[in-house]
Design an enzyme around this catalytic site. Structure first.
Site, PDB file in Angstrom:
ATOM      1  N   HIS A 157       4.748  -0.543  52.353  1.00  0.00           N
ATOM      2  CA  HIS A 157       4.458  -1.492  53.429  1.00  0.00           C
ATOM      3  C   HIS A 157       5.718  -2.264  53.777  1.00  0.00           C
ATOM      4  O   HIS A 157       6.553  -2.542  52.912  1.00  0.00           O
ATOM      5  CB  HIS A 157       3.354  -2.464  53.012  1.00  0.00           C
ATOM      6  CG  HIS A 157       2.834  -3.290  54.156  1.00  0.00           C
ATOM      7  ND1 HIS A 157       1.985  -2.783  55.114  1.00  0.00           N
ATOM      8  CD2 HIS A 157       3.067  -4.587  54.509  1.00  0.00           C
ATOM      9  CE1 HIS A 157       1.703  -3.726  56.000  1.00  0.00           C
ATOM     10  NE2 HIS A 157       2.358  -4.830  55.661  1.00  0.00           N
ATOM     11  N   CYS A 212       2.708  -0.210  60.210  1.00  0.00           N
ATOM     12  CA  CYS A 212       3.674  -1.202  59.723  1.00  0.00           C
ATOM     13  C   CYS A 212       5.120  -0.808  60.024  1.00  0.00           C
ATOM     14  O   CYS A 212       5.896  -1.601  60.573  1.00  0.00           O
ATOM     15  CB  CYS A 212       3.462  -1.480  58.236  1.00  0.00           C
ATOM     16  SG  CYS A 212       3.878  -0.115  57.128  1.00  0.00           S
ATOM     17  N   HIS A 257       3.751  -8.557  60.636  1.00  0.00           N
ATOM     18  CA  HIS A 257       3.511  -7.179  60.190  1.00  0.00           C
ATOM     19  C   HIS A 257       2.208  -6.661  60.782  1.00  0.00           C
ATOM     20  O   HIS A 257       1.403  -7.411  61.332  1.00  0.00           O
ATOM     21  CB  HIS A 257       3.471  -7.101  58.661  1.00  0.00           C
ATOM     22  CG  HIS A 257       2.245  -7.687  58.032  1.00  0.00           C
ATOM     23  ND1 HIS A 257       1.671  -7.162  56.887  1.00  0.00           N
ATOM     24  CD2 HIS A 257       1.455  -8.746  58.376  1.00  0.00           C
ATOM     25  CE1 HIS A 257       0.604  -7.882  56.559  1.00  0.00           C
ATOM     26  NE2 HIS A 257       0.460  -8.838  57.438  1.00  0.00           N
TER      27      HIS A 257
END
Length: 365
Positions: free
Chosen positions: A328, A280, A340
């Protein structure tokens, strides 16, 4: 006669069971004992029921999240390890340069000492006093003074070089210890990641094919293109949505968003920063690098890489962060959506930002 009647009324002696009769008796006895034990409630505890498919899916989700937390810690440790390696290499180069200078100074001093030894039969002052040429005397006297000054300077320089090398070696020893600690930390996080991912795979293997397919569909709906795109291939759905994305506020943000669009469909690989796979924070770092901006490597450092903005102020190119531990990150593209890299097995895609616990956003400076 009386003795005979008494003998006739005596009870016959009981003989123990043998053969089939003995086995039958033992079986009955064991069955009775088992029944008695069951009746008293002292039997073995019943086996725990197997987890339901929903419980397995929930645990797999937790393992994936824990693996992502460990991945960001791994990325941070890897950054520190790279810095420590560079510091050790730099100090080694410096020590080598100082050692070369020291050896040169020692060689020069040795040459001077050899020359003095060869002409050492007479004191230099006496040699000059015996000269018949006053001009030669004065010239040689000046040379002797300069030679003495040069020798003193060389000795002072050698002492400085020795002291400097000792300091460099001490710093190198400390940096080497730090490097060993960083590498141990790196291995610890690597082990945590691989262990959690292996546990997730084992749990998924306990599901039926239909249950696994249902899990993937649910994961796509949650982490992929959202409920409106369920049932369509994630990559195609994401690319069609990409064409309708909100325009970026400036050219740099536009280049970052364009890079992220180009990465859609590429696999998630923990620790990867492209060009063929990403995690990520690796995706957001690579996207902004394509725009000429250098971002830190991890989620918990990227959140401080610009100006904080509220959720209502989001604009394309902003970094959006999730979970309380800032574990994240995605790249906002407008319309409540981001691009993402979700997790292992789920490629880079578009997702709604409201499908995970929102933790904050940053506008890259």
């Amino acid at each position: 006669m009386a003795a005979h009647r008494k003998s006739a009324h005596r009870k016959p002696k009981q003989r123990p069971f043998t053969g089939p009769a003995a086995r039958t008796a033992a079986t009955l006895a064991l069955a009775g004992a088992a029944t008695a034990t069951s009746a008293t409630g002292a039997g073995a505890a019943p086996a725990e029921p197997a987890p339901t498919a929903a419980q397995v899916r929930a645990k797999v989700d937790r393992l994936y999240h824990d693996a992502e937390v460990a991945t960001e810690k791994y990325n941070g440790a890897k950054e520190k390890e790279a810095a420590a390696t560079k510091a050790v290499d730099t100090l080694a180069d410096e020590a080598a340069r100082r050692t070369d200078r020291l050896n040169t100074a020692r060689h020069t001093l040795g040459s001077m000492a050899t020359a003095q030894y060869r002409t050492g039969a007479l004191d230099p002052a006496v040699q000059l006093a015996l000269s018949s040429d006053p001009d030669t005397y004065l010239e040689r006297a000046a040379q002797l003074d300069r030679a003495g000054d040069r020798q003193t300077s060389l000795l002072t320089g050698i002492r400085r070089q020795l002291s400097g090398i000792a300091r460099v070696k001490a710093r190198a020893d400390r940096e080497t210890e730090a490097l060993a600690a960083r590498r141990a930390e790196l291995q610890e996080h690597r082990t945590a990641i691989t262990t959690k991912l292996a546990d997730a795979r084992k749990l998924l293997a306990t599901l039926t094919a239909d249950e696994r397919a249902a899990y993937e569909r649910a994961a796509d709906a949650t982490h992929g293109g959202g409920p409106a795109q369920a049932g369509r291939p994630a990559t195609h759905a994401d690319r069609s949505t990409a064409r309708a994305s909100v325009a970026a506020p400036d050219s740099r943000a536009g280049r970052a968003v364009a890079f992220a669009h180009g990465a859609i469909g590429k696999p998630y690989v923990w620790g990867a920063t492209g060009p063929n796979a990403f995690d990520c924070s690796g995706l957001t770092q690579a996207a902004w690098q394509a725009a000429g901006v250098s971002l830190p490597r991890t989620t918990y450092t990227q959140i401080n890489a610009g100006q904080r903005v509220s959720r209502s102020e989001l604009a394309p190119g902003d970094l959006v962060f999730f979970y309380s531990g800032i574990s994240h990150v995605g790249l906002y593209i407008g319309g409540g959506q981001m691009i993402h890299a979700p997790r292992p097995g789920a490629p880079v895609r578009i997702a709604p930002i409201d499908q995970m616990p929102f933790a904050g956003a940053t506008r890259v400076a």
